[in-house]
Design a protein around this motif. Structure first.
Motif, PDB file in Angstrom:
ATOM      1  N   ILE A  80       0.864  -1.189   0.000  1.00 12.57           N
ATOM      2  CA  ILE A  80       0.000   0.000   0.000  1.00 12.57           C
ATOM      3  C   ILE A  80       0.897   1.234   0.000  1.00 12.57           C
ATOM      4  N   ASP A  81       0.700   2.102  -0.970  1.00 10.96           N
ATOM      5  CA  ASP A  81       1.412   3.383  -1.024  1.00 10.96           C
ATOM      6  C   ASP A  81       0.353   4.480  -0.923  1.00 10.96           C
ATOM      7  N   HIS A  82       0.105   4.882   0.318  1.00 11.19           N
ATOM      8  CA  HIS A  82      -0.977   5.856   0.514  1.00 11.19           C
ATOM      9  C   HIS A  82      -0.595   7.233   0.006  1.00 11.19           C
ATOM     10  N   ALA A  83       0.693   7.513  -0.087  1.00 13.34           N
ATOM     11  CA  ALA A  83       1.116   8.810  -0.612  1.00 13.34           C
ATOM     12  C   ALA A  83       0.627   9.006  -2.042  1.00 13.34           C
ATOM     13  N   SER A  84       0.649   7.936  -2.835  1.00 17.52           N
ATOM     14  CA  SER A  84       0.151   8.010  -4.213  1.00 17.52           C
ATOM     15  C   SER A  84      -1.238   7.393  -4.354  1.00 17.52           C
ATOM     16  N   LYS A  85      -1.781   6.883  -3.245  1.00 20.54           N
ATOM     17  CA  LYS A  85      -3.096   6.228  -3.220  1.00 20.54           C
ATOM     18  C   LYS A  85      -3.180   5.083  -4.239  1.00 20.54           C
ATOM     19  N   THR A  86      -2.207   4.192  -4.142  1.00 22.59           N
ATOM     20  CA  THR A  86      -2.190   3.001  -4.989  1.00 22.59           C
ATOM     21  C   THR A  86      -1.885   1.778  -4.131  1.00 22.59           C
ATOM     22  N   ILE A 104      -9.258   4.278   1.456  1.00 23.31           N
ATOM     23  CA  ILE A 104      -8.801   2.911   1.705  1.00 23.31           C
ATOM     24  C   ILE A 104      -9.253   2.466   3.089  1.00 23.31           C
ATOM     25  N   VAL A 105      -9.715   1.223   3.151  1.00 23.75           N
ATOM     26  CA  VAL A 105     -10.156   0.609   4.408  1.00 23.75           C
ATOM     27  C   VAL A 105      -9.294  -0.639   4.615  1.00 23.75           C
ATOM     28  N   VAL A 106      -8.478  -0.637   5.653  1.00 21.50           N
ATOM     29  CA  VAL A 106      -7.576  -1.761   5.911  1.00 21.50           C
ATOM     30  C   VAL A 106      -8.211  -2.661   6.966  1.00 21.50           C
ATOM     31  N   THR A 107      -8.647  -3.836   6.537  1.00 28.13           N
ATOM     32  CA  THR A 107      -9.266  -4.830   7.434  1.00 28.13           C
ATOM     33  C   THR A 107      -8.677  -6.204   7.111  1.00 28.13           C
ATOM     34  N   VAL A 264      -2.637 -14.543  18.230  1.00 31.14           N
ATOM     35  CA  VAL A 264      -2.643 -14.090  16.840  1.00 31.14           C
ATOM     36  C   VAL A 264      -1.826 -12.814  16.741  1.00 31.14           C
ATOM     37  N   MET A 265      -1.482 -12.440  15.511  1.00 33.98           N
ATOM     38  CA  MET A 265      -0.796 -11.176  15.259  1.00 33.98           C
ATOM     39  C   MET A 265      -1.360 -10.554  13.992  1.00 33.98           C
ATOM     40  N   ALA A 266      -1.171  -9.251  13.861  1.00 27.95           N
ATOM     41  CA  ALA A 266      -1.705  -8.532  12.709  1.00 27.95           C
ATOM     42  C   ALA A 266      -1.105  -9.066  11.415  1.00 27.95           C
ATOM     43  N   SER A 267      -1.861  -8.971  10.338  1.00 24.23           N
ATOM     44  CA  SER A 267      -1.407  -9.462   9.043  1.00 24.23           C
ATOM     45  C   SER A 267      -0.049  -8.859   8.684  1.00 24.23           C
ATOM     46  N   PRO A 268       0.910  -9.698   8.272  1.00 23.96           N
ATOM     47  CA  PRO A 268       2.233  -9.182   7.888  1.00 23.96           C
ATOM     48  C   PRO A 268       2.194  -8.258   6.681  1.00 23.96           C
ATOM     49  N   MET A 269       1.065  -8.176   5.990  1.00 30.37           N
ATOM     50  CA  MET A 269       0.940  -7.278   4.845  1.00 30.37           C
ATOM     51  C   MET A 269       1.254  -5.839   5.215  1.00 30.37           C
ATOM     52  N   LEU A 270       1.011  -5.460   6.486  1.00 23.57           N
ATOM     53  CA  LEU A 270       1.238  -4.080   6.903  1.00 23.57           C
ATOM     54  C   LEU A 270       2.709  -3.685   6.882  1.00 23.57           C
ATOM     55  N   ARG A 271       3.603  -4.658   6.754  1.00 22.23           N
ATOM     56  CA  ARG A 271       5.021  -4.319   6.664  1.00 22.23           C
ATOM     57  C   ARG A 271       5.352  -3.628   5.339  1.00 22.23           C
ATOM     58  N   ASN A 272       4.457  -3.758   4.370  1.00 23.15           N
ATOM     59  CA  ASN A 272       4.685  -3.158   3.053  1.00 23.15           C
ATOM     60  C   ASN A 272       3.713  -2.006   2.817  1.00 23.15           C
ATOM     61  N   THR A 273       3.685  -1.088   3.747  1.00 22.85           N
ATOM     62  CA  THR A 273       2.797   0.069   3.635  1.00 22.85           C
ATOM     63  C   THR A 273       3.447   1.276   4.282  1.00 22.85           C
ATOM     64  N   ASP A 274       3.048   2.451   3.825  1.00 18.98           N
ATOM     65  CA  ASP A 274       3.527   3.681   4.451  1.00 18.98           C
ATOM     66  C   ASP A 274       2.535   4.219   5.475  1.00 18.98           C
ATOM     67  N   GLY A 281       2.867  -3.965  15.465  1.00 19.31           N
ATOM     68  CA  GLY A 281       2.641  -4.153  14.046  1.00 19.31           C
ATOM     69  C   GLY A 281       1.222  -3.889  13.588  1.00 19.31           C
ATOM     70  N   ARG A 282       0.357  -3.368  14.466  1.00 18.38           N
ATOM     71  CA  ARG A 282      -1.022  -3.078  14.093  1.00 18.38           C
ATOM     72  C   ARG A 282      -1.152  -1.647  13.575  1.00 18.38           C
ATOM     73  N   LEU A 283      -2.178  -1.429  12.780  1.00 17.03           N
ATOM     74  CA  LEU A 283      -2.446  -0.107  12.233  1.00 17.03           C
ATOM     75  C   LEU A 283      -2.900   0.827  13.356  1.00 17.03           C
ATOM     76  N   ARG A 284      -2.374   2.045  13.369  1.00 15.88           N
ATOM     77  CA  ARG A 284      -2.794   3.035  14.370  1.00 15.88           C
ATOM     78  C   ARG A 284      -4.104   3.694  13.924  1.00 15.88           C
ATOM     79  N   VAL A 285      -5.123   3.614  14.755  1.00 15.15           N
ATOM     80  CA  VAL A 285      -6.400   4.259  14.434  1.00 15.15           C
ATOM     81  C   VAL A 285      -6.950   4.950  15.677  1.00 15.15           C
ATOM     82  N   LYS A 286      -7.829   5.919  15.435  1.00 11.29           N
ATOM     83  CA  LYS A 286      -8.547   6.557  16.522  1.00 11.29           C
ATOM     84  C   LYS A 286      -9.784   5.733  16.856  1.00 11.29           C
ATOM     85  N   ALA A 287     -10.512   6.169  17.866  1.00  9.03           N
ATOM     86  CA  ALA A 287     -11.734   5.460  18.250  1.00  9.03           C
ATOM     87  C   ALA A 287     -12.805   5.573  17.173  1.00  9.03           C
TER      88      ALA A 287
END
Length: 492
Positions: A80-86, A104-107, A264-274, A281-287
Protein backbone atom coordinates in the motif's frame (compact mmCIF):
# COMPACT_ATOMS: atom_id res chain seq x y z
CA UNK A 1 -17.18 8.68 -8.50
CA UNK A 2 -14.88 7.92 -5.54
CA UNK A 3 -13.47 4.43 -5.22
CA UNK A 4 -13.51 2.84 -1.75
CA UNK A 5 -10.94 0.05 -1.63
CA UNK A 6 -11.39 -2.50 1.20
CA UNK A 7 -8.30 -4.62 1.91
CA UNK A 8 -9.54 -7.89 3.42
CA UNK A 9 -12.92 -9.59 3.34
CA UNK A 10 -13.15 -10.97 6.86
CA UNK A 11 -15.59 -9.79 9.54
CA UNK A 12 -14.70 -6.10 9.46
CA UNK A 13 -14.17 -5.93 5.70
CA UNK A 14 -17.29 -7.89 4.77
CA UNK A 15 -19.56 -5.89 7.10
CA UNK A 16 -18.05 -2.61 5.91
CA UNK A 17 -18.81 -3.47 2.26
CA UNK A 18 -22.20 -4.99 3.12
CA UNK A 19 -23.36 -1.91 5.02
CA UNK A 20 -21.83 0.54 2.54
CA UNK A 21 -24.14 -0.97 -0.06
CA UNK A 22 -26.97 0.03 2.27
CA UNK A 23 -25.76 3.54 3.14
CA UNK A 24 -24.48 4.54 -0.31
CA UNK A 25 -26.16 4.30 -3.71
CA UNK A 26 -24.46 2.98 -6.81
CA UNK A 27 -23.88 6.61 -7.91
CA UNK A 28 -22.24 7.64 -4.63
CA UNK A 29 -19.16 5.41 -4.72
CA UNK A 30 -17.54 2.35 -6.25
CA UNK A 31 -16.83 -0.36 -3.65
CA UNK A 32 -13.95 -2.80 -4.23
CA UNK A 33 -13.06 -5.69 -1.90
CA UNK A 34 -9.69 -7.43 -2.33
CA UNK A 35 -9.06 -10.68 -0.47
CA UNK A 36 -7.12 -13.87 -1.31
CA UNK A 37 -10.21 -15.87 -0.33
CA UNK A 38 -13.65 -15.48 -1.89
CA UNK A 39 -15.45 -16.03 1.40
CA UNK A 40 -15.69 -14.83 4.99
CA UNK A 41 -14.85 -17.47 7.59
CA UNK A 42 -17.06 -17.36 10.68
CA UNK A 43 -14.30 -18.35 13.08
CA UNK A 44 -16.47 -19.00 16.19
CA UNK A 45 -17.78 -22.06 14.30
CA UNK A 46 -14.34 -23.54 13.60
CA UNK A 47 -14.40 -25.67 16.80
CA UNK A 48 -17.83 -27.01 15.82
CA UNK A 49 -16.51 -27.85 12.36
CA UNK A 50 -13.76 -29.83 14.11
CA UNK A 51 -16.38 -31.63 16.20
CA UNK A 52 -18.57 -32.40 13.18
CA UNK A 53 -21.49 -30.27 14.41
CA UNK A 54 -21.38 -27.78 11.51
CA UNK A 55 -20.73 -28.54 7.84
CA UNK A 56 -17.56 -26.73 6.71
CA UNK A 57 -19.15 -24.88 3.80
CA UNK A 58 -21.90 -23.57 6.06
CA UNK A 59 -19.35 -21.87 8.35
CA UNK A 60 -18.23 -19.55 5.54
CA UNK A 61 -20.11 -16.77 3.72
CA UNK A 62 -19.76 -16.34 -0.04
CA UNK A 63 -18.70 -12.74 -0.72
CA UNK A 64 -19.91 -12.60 -4.31
CA UNK A 65 -23.32 -13.99 -3.44
CA UNK A 66 -24.09 -11.47 -0.70
CA UNK A 67 -22.21 -8.36 -1.86
CA UNK A 68 -24.53 -7.33 -4.67
CA UNK A 69 -22.83 -4.15 -5.88
CA UNK A 70 -19.26 -4.40 -4.63
CA UNK A 71 -16.54 -5.58 -6.98
CA UNK A 72 -14.79 -8.58 -5.39
CA UNK A 73 -11.20 -9.31 -6.45
CA UNK A 74 -9.75 -12.64 -5.31
CA UNK A 75 -6.09 -11.73 -4.92
CA UNK A 76 -3.57 -10.45 -2.38
CA UNK A 77 -2.76 -6.84 -1.62
CA UNK A 78 1.03 -7.00 -1.32
CA UNK A 79 1.70 -3.30 -0.80
CA UNK A 80 0.00 0.00 0.00
CA UNK A 81 1.41 3.38 -1.02
CA UNK A 82 -0.98 5.86 0.51
CA UNK A 83 1.12 8.81 -0.61
CA UNK A 84 0.15 8.01 -4.21
CA UNK A 85 -3.10 6.23 -3.22
CA UNK A 86 -2.19 3.00 -4.99
CA UNK A 87 -2.04 -0.64 -3.94
CA UNK A 88 -0.17 -3.59 -5.45
CA UNK A 89 -2.54 -6.46 -6.25
CA UNK A 90 -1.04 -9.92 -6.80
CA UNK A 91 -3.32 -12.69 -8.06
CA UNK A 92 -2.49 -16.37 -7.70
CA UNK A 93 -2.41 -16.70 -11.51
CA UNK A 94 -1.41 -13.88 -13.82
CA UNK A 95 0.63 -10.71 -13.55
CA UNK A 96 0.32 -8.30 -10.60
CA UNK A 97 -1.06 -4.81 -11.19
CA UNK A 98 -1.61 -1.52 -9.40
CA UNK A 99 -4.98 -0.05 -8.50
CA UNK A 100 -5.73 3.51 -7.44
CA UNK A 101 -8.28 4.50 -4.81
CA UNK A 102 -9.82 7.52 -3.14
CA UNK A 103 -10.56 5.97 0.27
CA UNK A 104 -8.80 2.91 1.70
CA UNK A 105 -10.16 0.61 4.41
CA UNK A 106 -7.58 -1.76 5.91
CA UNK A 107 -9.27 -4.83 7.43
CA UNK A 108 -6.67 -7.47 6.57
CA UNK A 109 -7.24 -9.42 9.81
CA UNK A 110 -4.69 -11.52 11.66
CA UNK A 111 -2.67 -14.72 11.37
CA UNK A 112 -1.54 -17.30 13.92
CA UNK A 113 1.28 -16.06 16.13
CA UNK A 114 3.90 -18.69 16.91
CA UNK A 115 7.21 -18.80 18.75
CA UNK A 116 10.48 -20.39 17.61
CA UNK A 117 9.80 -23.67 19.41
CA UNK A 118 11.51 -26.64 17.72
CA UNK A 119 9.06 -28.78 15.78
CA UNK A 120 6.03 -26.46 15.96
CA UNK A 121 6.35 -25.15 12.40
CA UNK A 122 6.72 -28.72 11.08
CA UNK A 123 4.24 -30.66 13.23
CA UNK A 124 1.49 -28.31 14.50
CA UNK A 125 -1.62 -26.95 12.77
CA UNK A 126 -3.41 -23.69 13.50
CA UNK A 127 -7.11 -22.88 13.87
CA UNK A 128 -7.59 -19.70 11.83
CA UNK A 129 -9.04 -21.10 8.60
CA UNK A 130 -11.84 -23.45 7.61
CA UNK A 131 -9.30 -25.67 5.89
CA UNK A 132 -7.40 -26.15 9.15
CA UNK A 133 -10.58 -27.07 11.03
CA UNK A 134 -11.52 -29.69 8.42
CA UNK A 135 -7.98 -31.12 8.46
CA UNK A 136 -8.03 -31.51 12.26
CA UNK A 137 -11.38 -33.30 12.14
CA UNK A 138 -10.27 -35.65 9.36
CA UNK A 139 -7.02 -36.43 11.16
CA UNK A 140 -8.81 -37.37 14.38
CA UNK A 141 -11.22 -39.72 12.60
CA UNK A 142 -8.43 -41.22 10.50
CA UNK A 143 -6.29 -41.82 13.59
CA UNK A 144 -9.12 -43.81 15.17
CA UNK A 145 -9.36 -45.92 12.01
CA UNK A 146 -5.63 -46.63 12.09
CA UNK A 147 -5.43 -47.22 15.84
CA UNK A 148 -8.25 -49.78 15.75
CA UNK A 149 -5.97 -52.11 13.74
CA UNK A 150 -3.02 -51.85 16.10
CA UNK A 151 -2.27 -53.67 19.35
CA UNK A 152 -1.82 -51.68 22.53
CA UNK A 153 1.56 -49.98 22.52
CA UNK A 154 3.47 -46.79 21.66
CA UNK A 155 2.25 -46.61 18.04
CA UNK A 156 -1.41 -46.71 19.07
CA UNK A 157 -0.85 -44.30 21.96
CA UNK A 158 0.69 -41.75 19.58
CA UNK A 159 -2.31 -41.91 17.24
CA UNK A 160 -4.77 -41.42 20.11
CA UNK A 161 -2.92 -38.61 21.90
CA UNK A 162 -4.18 -35.12 21.04
CA UNK A 163 -2.58 -31.83 22.11
CA UNK A 164 -3.88 -28.24 22.09
CA UNK A 165 -1.50 -25.36 22.87
CA UNK A 166 -3.19 -22.25 24.28
CA UNK A 167 -5.88 -21.83 26.94
CA UNK A 168 -7.81 -18.90 25.50
CA UNK A 169 -11.35 -19.17 24.12
CA UNK A 170 -10.24 -20.74 20.83
CA UNK A 171 -8.09 -23.37 22.54
CA UNK A 172 -10.66 -24.23 25.19
CA UNK A 173 -13.49 -24.57 22.68
CA UNK A 174 -11.62 -26.74 20.17
CA UNK A 175 -10.26 -28.87 23.03
CA UNK A 176 -13.80 -29.59 24.22
CA UNK A 177 -15.05 -30.36 20.70
CA UNK A 178 -12.13 -32.71 20.07
CA UNK A 179 -12.84 -34.56 23.32
CA UNK A 180 -16.54 -34.77 22.44
CA UNK A 181 -15.79 -36.10 18.94
CA UNK A 182 -13.40 -38.72 20.29
CA UNK A 183 -15.96 -39.93 22.83
CA UNK A 184 -18.54 -40.34 20.06
CA UNK A 185 -16.04 -42.23 17.87
CA UNK A 186 -15.38 -44.81 20.59
CA UNK A 187 -18.86 -46.26 20.06
CA UNK A 188 -17.80 -47.24 16.53
CA UNK A 189 -14.54 -48.92 17.50
CA UNK A 190 -15.06 -51.70 20.07
CA UNK A 191 -11.32 -52.44 19.89
CA UNK A 192 -10.64 -49.12 21.65
CA UNK A 193 -11.57 -47.96 25.14
CA UNK A 194 -11.95 -44.56 26.78
CA UNK A 195 -8.65 -45.09 28.59
CA UNK A 196 -6.85 -45.48 25.27
CA UNK A 197 -7.48 -41.80 24.38
CA UNK A 198 -5.31 -39.02 25.81
CA UNK A 199 -6.00 -35.28 25.66
CA UNK A 200 -3.59 -32.55 26.78
CA UNK A 201 -4.08 -28.76 26.81
CA UNK A 202 -0.93 -26.72 27.49
CA UNK A 203 -1.27 -23.21 28.94
CA UNK A 204 1.71 -21.06 29.98
CA UNK A 205 -0.32 -18.99 32.45
CA UNK A 206 -1.78 -20.08 35.75
CA UNK A 207 -5.39 -20.03 34.50
CA UNK A 208 -7.50 -20.45 31.37
CA UNK A 209 -10.11 -18.19 29.74
CA UNK A 210 -9.16 -14.77 31.16
CA UNK A 211 -12.44 -13.36 29.76
CA UNK A 212 -14.47 -15.17 32.46
CA UNK A 213 -14.27 -15.17 36.25
CA UNK A 214 -11.84 -17.41 38.10
CA UNK A 215 -14.62 -19.64 39.54
CA UNK A 216 -16.02 -20.20 36.05
CA UNK A 217 -12.60 -21.09 34.64
CA UNK A 218 -12.07 -23.51 37.54
CA UNK A 219 -15.41 -25.15 36.77
CA UNK A 220 -14.23 -25.65 33.17
CA UNK A 221 -11.06 -27.33 34.46
CA UNK A 222 -13.13 -29.64 36.64
CA UNK A 223 -15.46 -30.44 33.74
CA UNK A 224 -12.54 -31.42 31.52
CA UNK A 225 -10.94 -33.50 34.27
CA UNK A 226 -14.18 -35.48 34.64
CA UNK A 227 -14.14 -36.09 30.88
CA UNK A 228 -10.59 -37.45 30.94
CA UNK A 229 -8.89 -34.36 29.48
CA UNK A 230 -5.72 -33.01 31.10
CA UNK A 231 -5.00 -29.27 31.36
CA UNK A 232 -1.38 -28.32 32.13
CA UNK A 233 -1.26 -24.85 33.74
CA UNK A 234 1.95 -22.86 34.25
CA UNK A 235 3.46 -25.09 31.59
CA UNK A 236 5.30 -24.26 28.39
CA UNK A 237 5.86 -26.33 25.29
CA UNK A 238 9.62 -26.66 24.91
CA UNK A 239 9.91 -28.99 21.91
CA UNK A 240 7.64 -30.83 19.47
CA UNK A 241 10.20 -32.26 17.05
CA UNK A 242 8.90 -35.37 15.34
CA UNK A 243 5.70 -35.21 17.37
CA UNK A 244 7.58 -35.84 20.64
CA UNK A 245 6.14 -33.33 23.13
CA UNK A 246 8.60 -31.95 25.69
CA UNK A 247 7.05 -29.80 28.44
CA UNK A 248 8.76 -27.37 30.79
CA UNK A 249 7.66 -29.61 33.68
CA UNK A 250 9.85 -32.43 32.32
CA UNK A 251 6.89 -34.50 31.12
CA UNK A 252 7.19 -36.06 27.67
CA UNK A 253 4.86 -37.99 25.37
CA UNK A 254 4.20 -38.44 21.65
CA UNK A 255 1.28 -37.02 19.70
CA UNK A 256 0.15 -37.16 16.09
CA UNK A 257 -2.23 -34.15 16.32
CA UNK A 258 -0.93 -30.84 17.72
CA UNK A 259 -3.25 -27.80 17.47
CA UNK A 260 -1.76 -24.32 18.01
CA UNK A 261 -4.11 -21.61 19.34
CA UNK A 262 -1.66 -19.54 21.42
CA UNK A 263 -2.41 -16.10 20.06
CA UNK A 264 -2.64 -14.09 16.84
CA UNK A 265 -0.80 -11.18 15.26
CA UNK A 266 -1.71 -8.53 12.71
CA UNK A 267 -1.41 -9.46 9.04
CA UNK A 268 2.23 -9.18 7.89
CA UNK A 269 0.94 -7.28 4.85
CA UNK A 270 1.24 -4.08 6.90
CA UNK A 271 5.02 -4.32 6.66
CA UNK A 272 4.68 -3.16 3.05
CA UNK A 273 2.80 0.07 3.63
CA UNK A 274 3.53 3.68 4.45
CA UNK A 275 0.53 3.85 6.82
CA UNK A 276 1.51 4.30 10.50
CA UNK A 277 1.73 1.20 12.69
CA UNK A 278 2.35 0.71 16.41
CA UNK A 279 4.92 -1.43 18.23
CA UNK A 280 2.94 -4.68 17.78
CA UNK A 281 2.64 -4.15 14.05
CA UNK A 282 -1.02 -3.08 14.09
CA UNK A 283 -2.45 -0.11 12.23
CA UNK A 284 -2.79 3.03 14.37
CA UNK A 285 -6.40 4.26 14.43
CA UNK A 286 -8.55 6.56 16.52
CA UNK A 287 -11.73 5.46 18.25
CA UNK A 288 -13.67 6.70 15.19
CA UNK A 289 -11.59 4.21 13.11
CA UNK A 290 -9.64 6.85 11.15
CA UNK A 291 -5.92 6.13 10.74
CA UNK A 292 -3.66 8.45 12.77
CA UNK A 293 0.07 9.02 13.12
CA UNK A 294 2.02 8.43 16.33
CA UNK A 295 1.48 12.13 17.12
CA UNK A 296 -2.28 11.75 16.75
CA UNK A 297 -2.63 13.50 13.39
CA UNK A 298 -5.37 12.11 11.15
CA UNK A 299 -4.23 10.47 7.91
CA UNK A 300 -6.79 11.61 5.31
CA UNK A 301 -8.86 8.99 3.45
CA UNK A 302 -7.53 6.02 5.45
CA UNK A 303 -9.53 3.79 7.80
CA UNK A 304 -8.87 0.62 9.78
CA UNK A 305 -10.77 -1.93 11.86
CA UNK A 306 -10.68 -5.50 13.11
CA UNK A 307 -7.72 -7.58 14.25
CA UNK A 308 -5.26 -5.69 12.06
CA UNK A 309 -5.91 -2.38 13.87
CA UNK A 310 -5.18 -1.10 17.37
CA UNK A 311 -8.61 0.32 18.17
CA UNK A 312 -8.87 2.15 21.54
CA UNK A 313 -11.32 0.53 23.95
CA UNK A 314 -13.28 3.44 25.42
CA UNK A 315 -14.78 1.18 28.09
CA UNK A 316 -11.34 0.79 29.67
CA UNK A 317 -11.66 -3.00 29.77
CA UNK A 318 -9.36 -3.83 26.86
CA UNK A 319 -5.87 -5.26 27.24
CA UNK A 320 -3.42 -2.35 27.07
CA UNK A 321 -6.32 0.01 26.47
CA UNK A 322 -7.14 -1.58 23.10
CA UNK A 323 -10.01 -3.74 21.91
CA UNK A 324 -9.15 -7.43 22.01
CA UNK A 325 -9.03 -9.17 18.60
CA UNK A 326 -12.31 -11.07 18.47
CA UNK A 327 -15.41 -11.40 16.30
CA UNK A 328 -17.60 -9.26 18.57
CA UNK A 329 -15.47 -6.17 18.00
CA UNK A 330 -14.70 -6.81 14.32
CA UNK A 331 -18.37 -7.13 13.34
CA UNK A 332 -19.45 -4.01 15.21
CA UNK A 333 -16.47 -2.00 14.01
CA UNK A 334 -17.29 -2.93 10.41
CA UNK A 335 -20.86 -1.69 10.79
CA UNK A 336 -19.74 1.62 12.33
CA UNK A 337 -17.00 2.00 9.75
CA UNK A 338 -19.53 1.91 6.92
CA UNK A 339 -21.61 4.61 8.61
CA UNK A 340 -18.55 6.81 9.23
CA UNK A 341 -17.29 6.51 5.65
CA UNK A 342 -20.73 7.39 4.29
CA UNK A 343 -20.95 10.32 6.70
CA UNK A 344 -17.51 11.64 5.74
CA UNK A 345 -18.39 11.52 2.02
CA UNK A 346 -21.47 13.64 2.78
CA UNK A 347 -19.56 16.07 4.96
CA UNK A 348 -21.21 14.84 8.16
CA UNK A 349 -19.62 14.01 11.50
CA UNK A 350 -18.26 10.58 12.43
CA UNK A 351 -18.88 8.59 15.62
CA UNK A 352 -16.49 6.82 17.97
CA UNK A 353 -16.55 3.10 18.51
CA UNK A 354 -17.62 1.94 21.94
CA UNK A 355 -18.91 -1.49 22.86
CA UNK A 356 -19.76 -2.72 26.34
CA UNK A 357 -19.64 -6.50 26.14
CA UNK A 358 -22.71 -8.26 27.50
CA UNK A 359 -20.61 -11.28 28.42
CA UNK A 360 -18.63 -14.20 27.07
CA UNK A 361 -19.97 -17.60 26.09
CA UNK A 362 -18.04 -20.73 25.11
CA UNK A 363 -19.02 -24.15 23.82
CA UNK A 364 -17.12 -27.00 25.46
CA UNK A 365 -18.37 -29.85 23.32
CA UNK A 366 -21.79 -31.40 22.84
CA UNK A 367 -24.23 -30.28 25.61
CA UNK A 368 -21.46 -28.50 27.58
CA UNK A 369 -20.86 -24.75 27.80
CA UNK A 370 -19.94 -21.79 29.99
CA UNK A 371 -21.35 -18.24 30.06
CA UNK A 372 -20.16 -15.22 32.04
CA UNK A 373 -21.75 -11.77 32.30
CA UNK A 374 -20.52 -9.71 35.22
CA UNK A 375 -21.12 -11.83 38.31
CA UNK A 376 -23.66 -14.02 36.56
CA UNK A 377 -22.32 -17.39 35.47
CA UNK A 378 -24.21 -20.13 33.63
CA UNK A 379 -22.67 -23.56 33.14
CA UNK A 380 -23.40 -26.85 31.48
CA UNK A 381 -26.34 -27.50 29.16
CA UNK A 382 -28.08 -24.05 29.51
CA UNK A 383 -24.82 -22.29 28.58
CA UNK A 384 -24.40 -24.63 25.59
CA UNK A 385 -27.88 -23.64 24.36
CA UNK A 386 -26.99 -19.96 24.84
CA UNK A 387 -23.76 -20.45 22.87
CA UNK A 388 -25.57 -21.98 19.91
CA UNK A 389 -28.38 -19.45 20.06
CA UNK A 390 -26.00 -16.48 20.06
CA UNK A 391 -23.76 -17.66 17.22
CA UNK A 392 -26.66 -19.04 15.22
CA UNK A 393 -28.01 -15.48 15.08
CA UNK A 394 -24.61 -13.78 14.78
CA UNK A 395 -23.41 -15.47 11.58
CA UNK A 396 -24.07 -13.09 8.65
CA UNK A 397 -27.04 -13.51 6.30
CA UNK A 398 -30.25 -15.47 6.82
CA UNK A 399 -29.15 -18.00 4.23
CA UNK A 400 -26.23 -19.07 6.42
CA UNK A 401 -28.28 -18.96 9.63
CA UNK A 402 -30.79 -21.41 8.13
CA UNK A 403 -28.05 -23.77 6.92
CA UNK A 404 -26.30 -23.83 10.31
CA UNK A 405 -29.48 -24.37 12.31
CA UNK A 406 -30.40 -27.09 9.82
CA UNK A 407 -27.09 -28.82 10.60
CA UNK A 408 -27.90 -28.82 14.30
CA UNK A 409 -31.42 -30.17 13.79
CA UNK A 410 -30.23 -32.98 11.50
CA UNK A 411 -27.42 -33.89 13.88
CA UNK A 412 -29.90 -34.07 16.75
CA UNK A 413 -32.13 -36.45 14.77
CA UNK A 414 -29.56 -38.46 12.82
CA UNK A 415 -26.39 -38.04 14.88
CA UNK A 416 -23.25 -36.22 13.84
CA UNK A 417 -21.55 -37.18 10.57
CA UNK A 418 -18.15 -38.68 11.38
CA UNK A 419 -16.80 -39.69 7.97
CA UNK A 420 -13.29 -38.47 7.19
CA UNK A 421 -12.31 -37.28 3.71
CA UNK A 422 -8.58 -36.94 4.26
CA UNK A 423 -7.98 -38.27 0.73
CA UNK A 424 -9.18 -34.87 -0.53
CA UNK A 425 -5.67 -33.54 0.18
CA UNK A 426 -4.38 -35.65 -2.73
CA UNK A 427 -7.49 -36.31 -4.83
CA UNK A 428 -5.63 -37.56 -7.92
CA UNK A 429 -3.85 -40.46 -6.23
CA UNK A 430 -6.58 -43.02 -7.02
CA UNK A 431 -6.75 -41.90 -10.65
CA UNK A 432 -2.97 -41.78 -11.13
CA UNK A 433 -2.49 -45.24 -9.62
CA UNK A 434 -4.50 -46.99 -12.32
CA UNK A 435 -4.26 -44.55 -15.23
CA UNK A 436 -2.79 -45.97 -18.47
CA UNK A 437 0.21 -44.15 -19.87
CA UNK A 438 1.76 -44.32 -23.35
CA UNK A 439 4.81 -46.58 -23.65
CA UNK A 440 8.10 -44.75 -24.10
CA UNK A 441 9.63 -45.00 -27.60
CA UNK A 442 12.35 -47.59 -28.14
CA UNK A 443 15.83 -46.22 -27.66
CA UNK A 444 17.86 -45.78 -30.89
CA UNK A 445 21.62 -46.57 -30.54
CA UNK A 446 23.59 -44.36 -32.94
CA UNK A 447 26.66 -45.64 -34.83
CA UNK A 448 30.00 -45.06 -33.16
CA UNK A 449 31.27 -43.15 -36.21
CA UNK A 450 28.55 -41.72 -38.46
CA UNK A 451 31.15 -41.12 -41.24
CA UNK A 452 32.31 -44.76 -41.35
CA UNK A 453 30.91 -46.87 -44.20
CA UNK A 454 28.13 -49.16 -43.16
CA UNK A 455 28.71 -52.90 -43.62
CA UNK A 456 25.86 -55.08 -44.76
CA UNK A 457 24.65 -57.49 -42.06
CA UNK A 458 25.97 -61.04 -42.38
CA UNK A 459 23.31 -63.60 -43.28
CA UNK A 460 22.86 -66.42 -40.82
CA UNK A 461 22.32 -69.94 -42.15
CA UNK A 462 19.01 -71.29 -41.06
CA UNK A 463 19.25 -74.88 -39.80
CA UNK A 464 17.29 -77.57 -41.63
CA UNK A 465 15.61 -78.59 -38.42
CA UNK A 466 14.78 -76.20 -35.63
CA UNK A 467 16.40 -77.33 -32.36
CA UNK A 468 14.03 -78.30 -29.62
CA UNK A 469 14.56 -77.60 -25.98
CA UNK A 470 15.35 -80.53 -23.72
CA UNK A 471 12.45 -81.56 -21.60
CA UNK A 472 9.85 -80.30 -24.08
CA UNK A 473 7.03 -82.56 -25.15
CA UNK A 474 8.38 -85.42 -27.33
CA UNK A 475 12.05 -84.56 -26.64
CA UNK A 476 14.16 -86.75 -24.39
CA UNK A 477 16.71 -85.26 -22.11
CA UNK A 478 20.32 -85.71 -23.33
CA UNK A 479 22.38 -88.66 -22.09
CA UNK A 480 25.83 -87.59 -21.03
CA UNK A 481 28.93 -89.74 -21.71
CA UNK A 482 30.00 -90.04 -18.13
CA UNK A 483 26.91 -90.00 -15.98
CA UNK A 484 27.36 -89.55 -12.25
CA UNK A 485 27.38 -92.93 -10.42
CA UNK A 486 24.30 -93.80 -8.47
CA UNK A 487 24.82 -93.94 -4.71
CA UNK A 488 25.32 -97.41 -3.24
CA UNK A 489 22.73 -98.71 -0.82
CA UNK A 490 23.61 -98.23 2.82
CA UNK A 491 25.24 -101.25 4.51
CA UNK A 492 24.03 -102.55 7.80
Amino acid sequence: MPRILIVGGGYAGFYTAWKLEKWLSAKDAEIVVVDPLSYLTYQPFLPEVVGGAVEARHAVVDQRKHLKRARVITAKVTGIDHASKTVDITPEVGEPWKMTYDQIVVTAGSVSRTFPIPGVADEAIGLKTIEEAVAIRDRIVRNFELAANLPAGPARDRLLTFVVVGGGFAGIEVFGEMRSLASALLARYPQLTFEDTHFHLIEAMGRIMPEVSLPTSQWVLKNYAERGANVHLDTQLKDATGGVIQLSTGESFESDVIVWTAGVMASPMLRNTDLPTEERGRLRVKADLRVVTAEGEIVPDAWGAGDVSAVPDLTGKGVGGMCVPNAQHAVRQGKLLAKNIAASLRGEGVKEYRHDSLGAVAGLGLYEGAFQSGRIAVKGFPAWVMHRGYHGLAIPTWERKIRVVGNWVLNFVLGRDMVQLIAREQPRVAFETFASRPKPPAAVVPDADPAAPKRAPRARKKPDVEPELPGAKGVEAPVYANPAPEPEPAKN
